[in-house]
Motif scaffolding. Structure first.
Motif, PDB file in Angstrom:
ATOM      1  N   GLU A 120      -6.563   3.504  -8.262  1.00  0.00           N
ATOM      2  CA  GLU A 120      -6.507   2.140  -8.417  1.00  0.00           C
ATOM      3  C   GLU A 120      -5.594   1.459  -9.245  1.00  0.00           C
ATOM      4  O   GLU A 120      -5.542   2.247 -10.341  1.00  0.00           O
ATOM      5  CB  GLU A 120      -7.975   1.181  -8.351  1.00  0.00           C
ATOM      6  N   PRO A 155      -5.848  -1.920 -11.111  1.00  0.00           N
ATOM      7  CA  PRO A 155      -6.609  -3.406 -11.170  1.00  0.00           C
ATOM      8  C   PRO A 155      -5.400  -4.335 -11.569  1.00  0.00           C
ATOM      9  O   PRO A 155      -5.459  -5.455 -11.261  1.00  0.00           O
ATOM     10  CB  PRO A 155      -7.673  -3.375 -12.065  1.00  0.00           C
ATOM     11  N   THR A 164       0.835  -1.239  -0.199  1.00  0.00           N
ATOM     12  CA  THR A 164      -0.046   0.035   0.060  1.00  0.00           C
ATOM     13  C   THR A 164       0.884   1.329  -0.009  1.00  0.00           C
ATOM     14  O   THR A 164       0.563   2.151  -0.783  1.00  0.00           O
ATOM     15  CB  THR A 164      -0.822  -0.061   1.268  1.00  0.00           C
TER      16      THR A 164
END
Length: 447
Positions: free
Chosen positions: A94, A96, A82
């Protein structure tokens, strides 16, 4: 921290720093116009840590080493991934393609197979496909139970499964110690040990001779298979049936075999394996055998006829699936490369199709007068004398007790004598203990 622990964990600073550089390289290569250079790998496993030693001995590739690091990171630094993504996307967003999932308790990102594909393969389809081979059945990771992908909901991509590093390797790489598995729903077995010696095991000479054959397999099997090149001719593993009444030394024999050959002995809890739900028994057994596959463990199935019993005629769906469970067991135990011991009180209860697959069937008979006398003499306390009226010869001749019965009587005698503050062991006390054992088993006794 101990000096050994510090020596074993210090290397992770450089390894995780290297992993951070690898991830930064992939993010820049995929999302910016930069043309980054892949970080140098040369010295990443040159230290003397157990992680590096494992990588060198197993001749792991660069991709395999990075995958191992990805798998162990959440256990060392929960915010590792993170923080990297936050630095790369300071305004939020984000990725993905990065993969990863959230855990129930873990607040950081748990990497998945897709994470491995992205970091090592980027958008290169051929490379991404090649990376899936690390999770095939024939890969070292799977063969030696090091690393695997968690199961995923039906219909979802296989590589979206969580990257799972076996708990034993997490402990080995991070602390330098081997973590022994404990009983749980995912591992339905408990490790059993003994403080006793071979001299404490009182059996008939025929039985002892057969047990020595098992000890020979444990000591020399690897030499026969590998040095003598017999792998193509001899089936892996060794399957034994211990048959005999309760208390005749079956469990003690299994633990002593482990003690004197350096093998952990795990007693399988059949109640945790057998399930009323169709397919669950096979799944529970699969977990057990997968875990034990590459370990030098002895698997001990006590009261094995509860699940290894005779197959029934098929009258309904329940019978059909019960027979399938037995067939599945036949396959898994025959393929298991280690020692499997099944113990039963009644040999005739075991399926004959299964007994044919045993290398040896060892009968544990009730002790004769000679063995009973030896058990009494070996186990009564040396520091407390016997009263003059006590004749162990007479007690041994008159009362046909098993080894377990005799040990129960001796425990009772020790406690009663200590509580009564007697200076010697009385015949009366021994006979009280004998009577308790007879009554416990519903037998008539004349004192």
């Amino acid at each position: 921290m101990t000096k050994t622990l510090i020596q074993n964990t210090a290397h992770f600073d450089s390894k995780l720093s290297y992993l951070r550089e690898v991830i930064a390289y992939r993010l820049k290569d995929s999302y910016t116009n930069d043309v980054p250079v892949f970080p140098r790998f040369d010295e990443i496993i040159s230290d003397d840590s157990l992680f590096s030693e494992f990588a060198r001995v197993k001749q792991l590739s660069q991709d395999e080493i990075i995958t191992l690091l990805l798998a162990i990171v959440p256990h060392l630094m929960p915010n590792f991934f993170t923080s990297i993504i936050s630095d790369f996307l300071p305004n939020g967003g984000e990725l993905p393609e990065f993969g990863g999932v959230k855990g129930k308790n873990h607040r950081g990102i748990i990497p998945t197979g897709e994470t491995v594909q992205f970091i090592l393969g980027g958008n290169d389809i051929q490379k991404r496909i090649a990376l899936t081979e690390m999770f095939h059945e024939d890969h070292l990771f799977k063969q030696e139970g090091v690393l695997y992908l968690d199961s995923i909901p039906m219909g979802e991509p296989r590589m979206s499964g969580r990257l799972i590093l076996d708990e034993e390797y997490i402990a080995l790489f991070s602390t330098g110690s081997i973590l022994k598995p404990t009983m749980s729903k995912d591992f339905p077995a408990e490790r059993i040990e003994t403080q006793l010696e071979w001299t404490d095991l009182v059996l008939q000479s025929k039985t002892l001779q057969q047990i020595k054959e098992i000890e020979s397999w444990l000591n020399f099997n690897e030499m026969v298979l590998n040095d003598w090149d017999m792998k193509s001719r001899i089936k892996p593993g060794y399957r034994i049936l211990f048959s005999g009444p309760p208390g005749t030394g079956k469990t003690l024999t299994a633990t002593l075999l482990g003690k004197y050959t350096g093998s952990d002995v795990y007693r399988v809890d059949l109640s945790m394996i057998v399930s009323k739900y169709i397919g669950e028994t096979e799944k529970n057994l699969s977990k057990l055998f997968d875990k034990a596959k590459n370990k030098s463990w002895i698997l001990f199935f006590d009261e094995a006829d509860a699940i290894f019993g005779k197959r029934t005629n098929v009258r309904d769906a329940h019978d059909k699936y019960a027979n399938q469970e037995v067939s599945y067991l036949l396959q898994r135990i025959e393929a298991h490369p280690g020692l499997v011991i099944l113990a039963t009180n009644f040999k005739n209860n075991i399926d004959t199709a299964f007994t044919r697959r045993f290398q040896s069937i060892i009968e544990f008979e009730n002790p004769s007068y000679k063995e009973r006398l030896e058990l009494w003499k070996n186990n009564l306390p040396n520091k407390v004398p016997l009263a003059n009226e006590v004749s162990l010869e007479d007690v041994s001749k008159k009362y046909a007790l098993t080894g377990a019965n005799i040990m129960n009587v001796i425990q009772y005698v020790c406690l009663k004598t200590a509580a009564s503050q007697h200076a010697e062991i009385l015949l009366e006390t021994i006979l009280e203990g004998v009577k308790k054992e007879y009554l416990k088993e519903g037998k008539m006794i004349t004192i």
